[in-house]
Scaffold this active site. Structure first.
Site, PDB file in Angstrom:
ATOM      1  N   GLU A  95      40.670  18.257  25.192  1.00 10.35           N
ATOM      2  CA  GLU A  95      40.368  19.343  24.273  1.00 10.35           C
ATOM      3  C   GLU A  95      40.078  18.859  22.865  1.00 10.35           C
ATOM      4  O   GLU A  95      40.649  17.871  22.416  1.00 10.35           O
ATOM      5  CB  GLU A  95      41.578  20.281  24.182  1.00 10.35           C
ATOM      6  CG  GLU A  95      41.855  21.010  25.454  1.00 10.35           C
ATOM      7  CD  GLU A  95      43.219  21.702  25.446  1.00 10.35           C
ATOM      8  OE1 GLU A  95      43.607  22.239  24.402  1.00 10.35           O
ATOM      9  OE2 GLU A  95      43.871  21.680  26.498  1.00 10.35           O
ATOM     10  N   CYS A 336      47.676  22.280  21.240  1.00 10.54           N
ATOM     11  CA  CYS A 336      47.717  21.135  22.150  1.00 10.54           C
ATOM     12  C   CYS A 336      47.834  21.426  23.627  1.00 10.54           C
ATOM     13  O   CYS A 336      48.859  21.915  24.101  1.00 10.54           O
ATOM     14  CB  CYS A 336      48.919  20.267  21.820  1.00 10.54           C
ATOM     15  SG  CYS A 336      48.866  19.573  20.226  1.00 10.54           S
TER      16      CYS A 336
HETATM   17  N1  SAH Z   1      51.590  12.992  19.696  1.00  9.90           N
HETATM   18  C1  SAH Z   1      51.323  13.355  18.331  1.00  9.90           C
HETATM   19  C2  SAH Z   1      50.239  14.412  18.231  1.00  9.90           C
HETATM   20  C3  SAH Z   1      50.656  15.665  18.917  1.00  9.90           C
HETATM   21  S1  SAH Z   1      50.061  17.242  18.564  1.00  9.90           S
HETATM   22  C4  SAH Z   1      52.586  13.857  17.691  1.00  9.90           C
HETATM   23  O1  SAH Z   1      53.572  14.017  18.377  1.00  9.90           O
HETATM   24  O2  SAH Z   1      52.588  14.056  16.492  1.00  9.90           O
HETATM   25  C5  SAH Z   1      50.235  17.613  16.903  1.00  9.90           C
HETATM   26  C6  SAH Z   1      51.469  18.422  16.515  1.00  9.90           C
HETATM   27  O3  SAH Z   1      51.630  19.637  17.254  1.00  9.90           O
HETATM   28  C7  SAH Z   1      52.745  17.649  16.698  1.00  9.90           C
HETATM   29  O4  SAH Z   1      53.508  17.775  15.537  1.00  9.90           O
HETATM   30  C8  SAH Z   1      53.379  18.356  17.859  1.00  9.90           C
HETATM   31  O5  SAH Z   1      54.752  18.145  17.899  1.00  9.90           O
HETATM   32  C9  SAH Z   1      52.989  19.779  17.588  1.00  9.90           C
HETATM   33  N2  SAH Z   1      53.147  20.710  18.713  1.00  9.90           N
HETATM   34  C10 SAH Z   1      53.085  20.453  20.027  1.00  9.90           C
HETATM   35  N3  SAH Z   1      53.305  21.567  20.749  1.00  9.90           N
HETATM   36  C11 SAH Z   1      53.496  22.561  19.863  1.00  9.90           C
HETATM   37  C12 SAH Z   1      53.777  23.960  19.994  1.00  9.90           C
HETATM   38  N4  SAH Z   1      53.902  24.544  21.171  1.00  9.90           N
HETATM   39  N5  SAH Z   1      53.896  24.668  18.854  1.00  9.90           N
HETATM   40  C13 SAH Z   1      53.765  24.088  17.645  1.00  9.90           C
HETATM   41  N6  SAH Z   1      53.514  22.778  17.460  1.00  9.90           N
HETATM   42  C14 SAH Z   1      53.395  22.025  18.557  1.00  9.90           C
END
Ligand code: SAH
Length: 354
Positions: A95, A336
């Site tokens: 995505e 995500c």
């Molecule tokens: N692996 C990286 C990038 C991930 S996605 C990381 O962990 O930072 C980017 C952000 O979205 C991260 O801070 C992740 O924790 C957050 N995230 C993932 N799922 C989420 C959700 N359901 N609600 C809000 N933020 C979320």
């Protein structure tokens, strides 16, 4: 197409391309021509019309090219956010989200197919890690999002599916490519890399001396809570993470940003706000609060507006620089892994991962 025999030409930097073409007896400017075609999104050698037919055939036999296909494109009726699901050369899907802000268009790219970090609130990790993306595949998320949407991309966040530091070399190569003056030329200061805190990679990243913004997904200020929702905390721990952030900041002079998804009854207490404030101050970090996106398979709910307000007040009273992320594209599954997840489920008759 067989990728094992042919090289991925799009992952090559211009100087590497020069060396490859020099080995074929080609003059230097030829590499410039090829790089220019690639940077414009041409994904067949046949289409590189200023090269001789012989050279095009030679390239075709040595190098692999692929154009990502739009499997699905959703445009938010609320704010114009676009969410793409791309089909990769091996049939996997990732995505990419394009968000429009006053200061320009930001693209949120995936760095892996799936993820092995196992965060308890995240949809991307549910089926585990399938594979790393190549530098060229991450680059094409940016380029084809721009070409398809007609929106000039000025900012990149590595916040899609995957953990960028778990695909370190390819992500570094992607950064070099997308930043290259002869390529998309997107400045490092317009790029954010988000990590769940793989601190063993921080020194290596700092040593690259990039001007990008490092975002650390903290999500909890104490080990008990953080280990509960983020397996990556095991064997590392909050204190070590904060120390690694401090070292990174001292080495690079670049302020870190803490991502903090507000989860009802899990990480949103006043005590946790005070702990978070202490960490943020210790490393001069900016705090970015994210209203949790509810994921169907997960039991977590977003914090109530009252708790969020109180949490922000404690941070502000402690002189922490805090912002709340605007929710964009909430009508297009724009967080995500949700779209890829949906596709997987529909392929498996709604049964979830095997
Ligand atoms: N692996 C990286 C990038 C991930 S996605 C990381 O962990 O930072 C980017 C952000 O979205 C991260 O801070 C992740 O924790 C957050 N995230 C993932 N799922 C989420 C959700 N359901 N609600 C809000 N933020 C979320």
């Amino acid at each position: 197409m067989d990728m094992t025999e042919r090289k991925d030409i799009l992952s090559l930097l211009p100087e590497e391309l020069e060396a490859e073409l020099a080995a074929l007896g080609q003059p230097r400017f030829r590499a410039g021509q090829v790089f220019q075609w690639l940077s414009r999104g041409v994904r067949s050698f046949e289409g590189m019309t200023n090269l001789s037919k012989e050279l095009r055939e030679e390239l075709e036999s040595r190098f692999f090219l692929y154009e990502p296909k739009v499997l699905s494109k959703q445009v938010s009726a609320m704010d114009g956010t676009i969410k793409y699901l791309w089909e990769l050369s091996d049939g996997n899907a990732v995505e990419t989200v394009v968000m429009s802000y006053k200061h320009g268009n930001t693209v949120c790219v995936s760095s892996q197919v799936g993820c092995r970090q196992g965060c308890a609130f995240c949809a991307s990790t549910i089926g585990g890690l399938v594979r790393n993306l190549r530098a060229s595949e991450i680059l094409d998320e940016v380029l084809f999002s721009e070409l398809d949407s007609g929106k000039k991309i000025s900012n990149i966040v590595l916040m899609g599916i995957g953990e960028p530091l778990d695909n370190f070399d390819n992500v570094m190569r992607f950064l070099e490519l997308v930043n290259h003056p002869k390529g998309m030329n997107i400045g490092m200061r317009h790029i954010s890399l988000s990590t769940c805190g793989l601190i063993e990679r921080f020194d290596e990243l700092a040593a690259r001396d990039l001007q990008l913004t490092l975002s650390v997904s903290l999500h909890a200020p104490d080990d008990e809570t953080r280990s509960r929702i983020m397996p990556a905390n095991h064997g590392r721990g909050v204190q070590k993470l904060i120390e690694a952030c401090k070292t990174y900041y001292e080495k690079t002079g670049r302020r870190i940003s803490f991502e903090y998804a507000m989860i009802d009854g899990v990480n949103d207490s006043p005590e946790q706000a005070r702990l978070l404030a202490g960490h943020a101050r210790a490393v001069s970090a900016h705090v970015n609060l994210i209203p949790l996106n509810h994921v169907e398979e997960r039991q977590f709910q977003p914090s109530t507006p009252e708790h969020l307000k109180h949490f922000i007040k404690i941070l502000e009273d402690n002189d922490v620089n805090v912002t709340v992320r605007r929710r964009l594209g909430s009508d297009v599954d724009a967080s995500c892994g949700q779209l890829r997840r949906k596709m997987q489920k529909s392929q498996k008759g709604g049964q979830g991962p095997a």
